[in-house]
Design a protein around this motif. Structure first.
Motif, PDB file in Angstrom:
ATOM      1  N   ALA A   1      87.704  25.893  16.699  1.00 27.56           N
ATOM      2  CA  ALA A   1      86.750  26.367  15.690  1.00 27.56           C
ATOM      3  C   ALA A   1      85.472  25.543  15.823  1.00 27.56           C
ATOM      4  N   PRO A   2      84.355  25.991  15.252  1.00 28.32           N
ATOM      5  CA  PRO A   2      83.156  25.146  15.202  1.00 28.32           C
ATOM      6  C   PRO A   2      83.508  23.807  14.553  1.00 28.32           C
TER       7      PRO A   2
ATOM      8  N   VAL B   1      84.157  21.148   6.897  1.00 33.73           N
ATOM      9  CA  VAL B   1      85.590  21.318   6.643  1.00 33.73           C
ATOM     10  C   VAL B   1      86.322  20.242   7.442  1.00 33.73           C
ATOM     11  N   THR B   2      87.219  19.535   6.786  1.00 33.22           N
ATOM     12  CA  THR B   2      87.897  18.395   7.416  1.00 33.22           C
ATOM     13  C   THR B   2      89.416  18.587   7.390  1.00 33.22           C
TER      14      THR B   2
ATOM     15  N   VAL C   1      80.868  11.747  13.348  1.00 34.36           N
ATOM     16  CA  VAL C   1      82.211  11.148  13.316  1.00 34.36           C
ATOM     17  C   VAL C   1      83.267  12.226  13.543  1.00 34.36           C
ATOM     18  N   GLN C   2      83.096  13.373  12.896  1.00 31.13           N
ATOM     19  CA  GLN C   2      84.064  14.462  13.053  1.00 31.13           C
ATOM     20  C   GLN C   2      84.105  14.964  14.501  1.00 31.13           C
ATOM     21  N   GLN C   3      82.930  15.164  15.090  1.00 28.01           N
ATOM     22  CA  GLN C   3      82.863  15.690  16.451  1.00 28.01           C
ATOM     23  C   GLN C   3      83.535  14.770  17.459  1.00 28.01           C
ATOM     24  N   HIS C   4      83.436  13.466  17.228  1.00 26.25           N
ATOM     25  CA  HIS C   4      83.958  12.507  18.205  1.00 26.25           C
ATOM     26  C   HIS C   4      85.333  11.953  17.846  1.00 26.25           C
ATOM     27  N   THR C   5      85.943  12.488  16.777  1.00 23.61           N
ATOM     28  CA  THR C   5      87.313  12.069  16.445  1.00 23.61           C
ATOM     29  C   THR C   5      88.259  13.273  16.517  1.00 23.61           C
ATOM     30  N   ILE C   6      88.155  14.186  15.565  1.00 21.74           N
ATOM     31  CA  ILE C   6      89.124  15.290  15.530  1.00 21.74           C
ATOM     32  C   ILE C   6      88.571  16.596  16.106  1.00 21.74           C
ATOM     33  N   SER C   7      87.319  16.597  16.540  1.00 17.48           N
ATOM     34  CA  SER C   7      86.641  17.781  17.083  1.00 17.48           C
ATOM     35  C   SER C   7      86.413  18.843  16.016  1.00 17.48           C
ATOM     36  N   SER C   8      87.519  19.413  15.492  1.00 16.64           N
ATOM     37  CA  SER C   8      87.394  20.436  14.453  1.00 16.64           C
ATOM     38  C   SER C   8      88.722  20.558  13.736  1.00 16.64           C
ATOM     39  N   PRO C   9      88.711  21.067  12.493  1.00 16.61           N
ATOM     40  CA  PRO C   9      89.982  21.292  11.801  1.00 16.61           C
ATOM     41  C   PRO C   9      90.749  22.452  12.435  1.00 16.61           C
ATOM     42  N   THR C  10      92.057  22.486  12.222  1.00 15.21           N
ATOM     43  CA  THR C  10      92.911  23.529  12.801  1.00 15.21           C
ATOM     44  C   THR C  10      92.416  24.916  12.394  1.00 15.21           C
ATOM     45  N   THR C  11      92.244  25.779  13.370  1.00 17.28           N
ATOM     46  CA  THR C  11      91.573  27.056  13.145  1.00 17.28           C
ATOM     47  C   THR C  11      92.305  27.961  12.162  1.00 17.28           C
ATOM     48  N   PHE C  12      93.580  28.257  12.429  1.00 16.82           N
ATOM     49  CA  PHE C  12      94.271  29.233  11.576  1.00 16.82           C
ATOM     50  C   PHE C  12      94.505  28.707  10.165  1.00 16.82           C
TER      51      PHE C  12
END
Length: 373
Positions: A61-62, A92-93, A252-263
């Motif tokens: 996801a974005p 969204v985290t 921080v989000q981009q370089h740690t978890i990338s994005s939250p789970t899509t579904f």
């Protein structure tokens, strides 16, 4: 000393793990230590996530979240909290806890100070320390309100004040006057406020106020779906922040978890856009449980202000809370020692009533027997 040497493991999770280990050994233990609703996630939310998976929503996801969910969150913030933002102002985290970490890590520097009102949820202090800043503890009044001399703790190094209303562990809800006091001080002394509003919907007969509606350019508002929608295992939350802070959080989000789970995000979208009677019913049951817990604690002889929100009771005890919690565990009841929630909170216990009424009644009976002895 390294950053992580200053951080202890989560006391609430440690007690939960110990309880589970004792249960595996065949011990009969009723656990009231974890802050997780015992209800299942409502069916329409589950169905939306399943449908998302079945229709191919399993790719990245974005980083800040799917646009539909960000817009729905912005609409919710505007309607419920008088916080005027757009979807582009929302991240969204994977859980509100990640949003707390991103805020501390993205805002605090070595030498900065962050004020925590005690009692305070265990992970705020850890996130401050991992960001190499210093925690300044300020003891709340026994009813959870902000002390009259709060401002004396503010220095030129104060960068952040963390508010959590309704409060974990006490269930206290800050009044409009208390919120306005912090808002005025933030403007006068040029600091930010992190407002963790994860228990906002679980409230009993009082009104919740969002400081982000008063000082939007100084407030980082954090919320999520774990508590109100019984989605703890889904790990989905969100944050909105002033633009200079927002960009740091996104990095921080981009370089740690990338994005939250899509579904999972489609489940959260269904939670916001779907029927809200599931929330109303859960809160009704929590309030009934709270009333039973308060009556039981009074019969035991434990002093405890009536919680106005969340699903915790925070009774005062005589003696060391850790030793008392260990003794209660031997008696078949798992509670969290107050020492987990601040340096001056060793005279309290936290009891979560996110458990069945049957277990609550039996747990109180075991507690009564323990304290009588």
């Amino acid at each position: 000393m390294s950053r992580l040497d200053q951080v202890e493991e989560s006391a609430t999770l440690r007690i939960a793990d110990l309880t589970n280990e004792l249960k595996k050994q065949g011990k009969d233990i009723l656990s009231f230590s974890l802050g997780e609703p015992d209800f299942d996630t409502p069916g329409h939310i589950q169905a939306a996530a399943v449908k998302a998976m079945e229709t191919g929503k399993t790719h990245y996801a974005p980083s800040a979240g799917i646009p539909e969910l960000r817009e729905a969150i912005a609409a919710k913030l505007k309607k419920d909290n008088a916080i005027d933002v757009t979807g582009k102002d929302v991240i969204v985290t994977p859980g509100a806890k990640q949003a707390v970490f991103e805020t501390c890590f993205g805002l605090l520097e070595k030498g900065d100070e962050a004020i925590l009102l005690e009692p305070s949820w265990v992970s705020y202090d850890a996130c401050i320390k991992m960001s190499e800043a210093k925690t300044v503890w300020v003891k709340s009044n026994e009813d959870g309100s902000i002390p009259a001399d709060f401002s004396k703790n503010i220095t030129k190094k104060t960068k952040l004040v963390i508010l959590n209303s309704p409060n974990n562990p006490s269930g206290a809800v800050l009044s409009k006057k208390d919120i306005e006091t912090v808002a005025d001080l933030a403007v006068d002394h040029d600091f930010y406020v992190l407002s963790d509003e994860i228990y906002e919907k679980i409230i009993y007969g009082v009104k919740h106020y969002s400081i982000g509606s008063m000082i939007p350019d100084r407030t980082i508002t954090i919320n999520g779906f774990s508590k109100a929608y019984a989605m703890a295992g889904w790990r989905i939350g969100y944050v909105t922040a002033p633009k200079p802070v927002f960009q740091n959080l996104l990095k921080v989000q981009q370089h740690t978890i990338s994005s939250p789970t899509t579904f999972v995000q489609y489940g959260a979208l269904a939670a916001l856009n779907g029927p809200q009677d599931c929330v109303t019913e859960m809160v009704k049951q929590f309030q009934a449980r709270r009333d039973v817990v308060m009556k039981g604690l009074k019969e035991i002889g434990l002093e405890c202000p009536t919680p106005e929100g969340a699903f915790y009771a925070y009774p005062k005890v005589e003696g060391n809370s850790e030793k008392i919690a260990e003794g209660l565990l031997e008696a078949g009841v798992g509670l969290t020692p107050g020492s987990a929630f601040g340096p001056d909170s060793n005279d309290h216990l936290r009891m979560s009533y996110a458990s069945s009424m049957e277990h609550i009644v039996e747990g109180l009976a075991r507690m009564k027997k323990f304290f009588a002895n």
